[in-house]
Design a protein around this motif. Structure first.
Motif: not given
Length: 338
Positions: A32-41, A60-63, A88-91
């Motif tokens: 559940a915590e992993f799912a939360r982290q995924r959704l936040v990102r 995760g898609n790029a700009r 997160d660091a790669l954005g």
């Protein structure tokens, strides 16, 4: 009064249901915590059946829709979530794809199938053909680094650049971890609070870099790792002391892609001297020794690693320094990527 009574009953039923849910599978709390982290990102969870094996990965898609795709392979006892800090660091500079390798995390474990470097490299090649849109920047940590090296060597059409982080697969200077593996043990085994602490101390140089683990996450993880013990031992038998334990190093001489080698300077699992051994065999390698970091440099110094990845993918290829290519048991001095 009646409404309050039924509200209390409903609350008690919900608590009892949650307690039973966790009792049946305590690891659900961590999922559940992993799912939360995924959704936040803003990552998306995807499933795909490839060559008869069910894969689960996050994406995760790029700009920019034309940005390179980075595919990230986790290490032994790890999962796709190990890459979140680096992501997160790669954005949103790149399209990011992080799978659970078959047998690990949410991906399928096929009974009787091997999970060593060669078998997993074949599966990863199939995954890249299915999921990637052209050649990818293939990244691997520890066991995943060994797998990535074999993929890059055997399937050069699928990999444009290679990133090996504290990668397994070469004969490095013997340390306490290596001695236990060669003696038939599993230094990463977790069965109680003391062994969990030992496991984390092997992985991380700095305690504050460890992922937070408030109660009851610790007991849940211990229970899960007990269940996984037989599988973990079988995989370690393949990659740590089997016939193909040095297969990635042997295949490294065939790697022609621009390659980043990054190692935690205080790595207690795979001695930093292994970086020099890889660098000596990969013609277009550049090396980075990450200070104040252990085996989990991707979690302990994600900004440093991300900067080096950007330099590799977007900058001018640079060879490793002479000392980094020479190798040696004490660990090389290296040219640091900006």
């Amino acid at each position: 009064m009646a409404a309050g009574w039924w509200l209390l009953v409903g609350l008690l039923v919900a608590l009892a249901t949650a307690a039973w849910w966790l009792y049946r599978d305590p690891y659900r709390l961590i999922r559940a915590e992993f799912a939360r982290q995924r959704l936040v990102r803003g990552f998306v969870r995807r499933e795909a059946v490839i060559d008869g094996c069910r894969w689960v990965h996050v994406e995760g898609n790029a700009r920019d829709s034309g940005a390179p795709t980075l595919v990230m392979l986790h290490g032994y006892t790890g999962s796709k979530e190990n890459w979140y800090r680096l992501a997160d660091a790669l954005g949103r500079r790149y399209r990011l794809v992080a799978p659970d390798l078959p047998g690990w995390g949410e991906s399928e474990r096929v009974a009787g199938a091997g999970h060593g470097f060669a078998a997993q490299a074949g599966r990863v090649a199939g995954f890249l053909r299915e999921v990637a849109e052209g050649p990818v920047v293939l990244m691997g940590h520890s066991m995943g680094g060994g797998i990535a090296a074999v993929v890059a060597a055997r399937h050069p059409d699928l990999v444009s650049h290679l990133v090996l982080l504290d990668a397994a697969g070469v004969e490095f200077a013997e340390n306490r971890f290596a001695r236990e593996v060669l003696d038939g043990g599993n230094p990463f085994a977790v069965h109680d609070a003391d062994s969990l602490e030992r496991y984390l101390s092997f992985l991380f140089h700095r305690r504050e870099a460890r992922p937070p683990m408030p109660w009851p996450a610790g007991p849940a993880l211990i229970a899960h790792r007990r269940q996984e013990a037989a599988f973990e031992q079988a995989v370690l038998d393949e990659i740590g002391r089997g016939e193909e334990q040095f297969l990635p190093g042997e295949e490294a001489a065939r790697i022609r892609q621009p390659t980043l080698l990054a190692w935690g300077e205080q790595d207690q699992v795979i001695d930093p001297g292994a970086m020099g051994l890889y660098a000596a065999r990969i013609p277009r390698a550049q090396a980075l020794l990450v200070p104040d970091a252990g085996h989990m440099a991707l979690l302990e110094a994600p900004e440093v690693v991300a900067a080096a990845v950007r330099s590799l993918v977007e900058g001018v290829d640079r060879p490793a320094s002479k000392d980094a290519r020479a190798g040696g048991s004490t660990g090389p001095r290296t040219e640091e990527a900006p």
